[in-house]
Enzyme design. Structure first.
Site, PDB file in Angstrom:
ATOM      1  N   GLU A 142       0.838  -1.213   0.000  1.00 54.41           N
ATOM      2  CA  GLU A 142       0.000   0.000   0.000  1.00 54.41           C
ATOM      3  C   GLU A 142       0.872   1.263   0.000  1.00 54.41           C
ATOM      4  O   GLU A 142       0.563   2.237  -0.682  1.00 54.41           O
ATOM      5  CB  GLU A 142      -0.948   0.021   1.193  1.00 54.41           C
ATOM      6  CG  GLU A 142      -1.979  -1.118   1.205  1.00 54.41           C
ATOM      7  CD  GLU A 142      -2.848  -1.129  -0.050  1.00 54.41           C
ATOM      8  OE1 GLU A 142      -3.205  -0.042  -0.544  1.00 54.41           O
ATOM      9  OE2 GLU A 142      -3.148  -2.234  -0.538  1.00 54.41           O
ATOM     10  N   ASP A 198       3.970  -3.961  -5.730  1.00 55.56           N
ATOM     11  CA  ASP A 198       4.565  -5.233  -5.297  1.00 55.56           C
ATOM     12  C   ASP A 198       6.086  -5.116  -5.229  1.00 55.56           C
ATOM     13  O   ASP A 198       6.723  -5.590  -4.282  1.00 55.56           O
ATOM     14  CB  ASP A 198       4.205  -6.366  -6.279  1.00 55.56           C
ATOM     15  CG  ASP A 198       2.823  -6.937  -6.019  1.00 55.56           C
ATOM     16  OD1 ASP A 198       2.213  -6.574  -4.995  1.00 55.56           O
ATOM     17  OD2 ASP A 198       2.343  -7.752  -6.841  1.00 55.56           O
TER      18      ASP A 198
HETATM   19 ZN   LIG Z   1      -2.473  -2.701  -4.709  1.00 57.60          ZN
END
Ligand SMILES: [Zn+2]
Length: 416
Positions: free
Chosen positions: A278, A359
């Site tokens: 996030e 990621d």
């Molecule tokens: Zn995401």
């Protein structure tokens, strides 16, 4: 012109329905074909039963989506060519005029649409979600939510709608520019007010009190140079077993919110990795980019509406005789999704790129390995399919397929 516009609209509508039905058919077939074995990549991580539950859940949702699509099209056609909008105009124009007429017309269309949607929402929550063990709502909570949302919609929506209709009536031929500025300001205000004023109407937010986890997260925030006004746990389990984590707000009002359902399932290192993902969205300015994109698109749409609003063929081509600002707004909301449907894969592509970037950020600042573990758990717990149809996924999915995300993360994990 009237006829060509009707034809263009009906062609676009047919194309949209055709593509949506075709893709959903592909999705159902693909998931069903791969139902009997866990994909090799996940063999050691996932039980066959969990894989099959995800397949069944995906198929149930996709089938239901086809039914909802049918209802959506019936409503659209009934309002336009079926004479629904014209009938509502005839009803209201005999009693009220000016801004009151506009608000009455638009609210009655919204009320009818929500009534039609209600049985679908009930079925989704109390049949599909229930059947797969995700529903935690009582009918009473569901109805209270609906009432609260309606009340909130009226309290916020009425002044906003009055302001928009007023600007449209008073600002001359450049009204769409004023409406756009107002609309952007309103959206920013809502983003600002949402975490502290709106979200607490529906959920309880308590400060995170798990000391070791809190220390771990604070260390991550420190490493990433991120300031927030607090870590909160939200009682997501009040409504659903699906788990999540997100950020809200801007600047100093930024909050990090974990669903209690997420904390219950993940190890601290995995929570850290999810949060780092996030943070990656934030650091790459994905939220800002998204807002900028939506604002520029709404400027284009409003400029187009600025041209259409005086064109009789725009109204008559959609089966309406009455020509006024409120009607133009309504018709526009009905036709825009049909004409912009083919932009869906572009938006999905952009979103998937952002997911990969987030990621990679998580792999760098927390642990790629922990994120893989967390993702597998989340896919399992949310019964998300690991074997989506590639075309369906390419068209709609905001997140890359699990297999792809995990193989990229695994590569990152082994290279560090
Ligand atoms: Zn995401």
């Amino acid at each position: 012109m009237t006829h060509s516009f009707s034809t263009a609209f009906l062609l676009a509508l047919t194309l949209m329905v055709g593509i949506r039905l075709w893709l959903s058919q592909r999705q159902i077939a693909h998931v069903t074909t791969h139902r009997s074995t866990v994909p090799a990549q996940f063999k050691d991580r996932l039980e066959l039963a969990a894989h099959q539950k995800a397949a069944d859940y995906t198929v149930a949702q996709t089938r239901f989506g086809r039914l909802a699509l049918a209802s959506e099209i019936v409503v659209l056609l009934a309002f336009t060519f079926g004479g629904g909008l014209q009938a509502l105009h005839d009803l209201w124009s005999g009693h009220v005029d000016g801004l009151t007429y506009g608000v009455a017309l638009i609210f009655s269309v919204m009320a009818i649409s929500s009534l039609v949607d209600l049985p679908f929402a009930l079925y989704r929550q109390f049949v599909i979600e229930q059947q797969f063990g995700f529903n935690r709502m009582t009918l009473r909570l569901f109805l209270t939510d609906q009432l609260k949302q309606t009340a909130l919609g009226l309290v916020i929506g009425t002044p906003v709608l009055l302001a928009v209709l007023w600007l449209m009536a008073k600002m001359g031929s450049l009204w769409w520019l004023y409406v756009w500025l107002f609309w952007c300001g309103f959206n920013l205000l809502i983003l600002f007010l949402y975490p502290t004023w709106i979200a607490p109407l529906f959920n309880k937010f308590t400060p995170l009190d798990d000391a070791p986890l809190k220390a771990r997260i604070e260390a991550l925030l420190e490493r990433c140079g991120f300031a927030s006004s607090g870590l909160f746990v939200m009682d997501g389990s009040k409504r659903s077993n699906h788990g999540n984590a997100y950020f809200t707000g801007f600047g100093k009002t930024k909050r990090i919110v974990f669903f209690d359902t997420l904390l219950g399932r993940l190890q601290p290192t995995e929570v850290e990795a999810v949060l780092a993902h996030e943070l990656g969205h934030f650091k790459h300015r994905h939220v800002l980019k998204r807002i900028a994109l939506l604002f520029s698109m709404s400027l284009v749409f409003l400029a187009v509406l600025g041209q259409l609003i005086d064109a009789p063929w725009f109204y008559q081509g959609l089966g309406v005789q009455a020509q006024n600002t409120a009607m133009a707004l309504l018709l526009f909301f009905f036709v825009v999704p049909v004409f912009t449907f083919l932009l869906t894969p572009l938006m999905s592509l952009l979103s998937r790129r952002h997911e990969f970037e987030a990621d990679r950020y998580a792999g760098k600042h927390a642990s790629a390995d922990a994120l893989i573990k967390a993702l597998v758990k989340l896919y399992e717990e949310n019964a998300s399919t690991l074997t989506p149809d590639p075309l369906h996924s390419l068209f709609y999915d905001s997140h890359p397929p699990a297999a792809l995300r995990i193989s990229r993360l695994a590569q990152q994990a082994s290279s560090t």
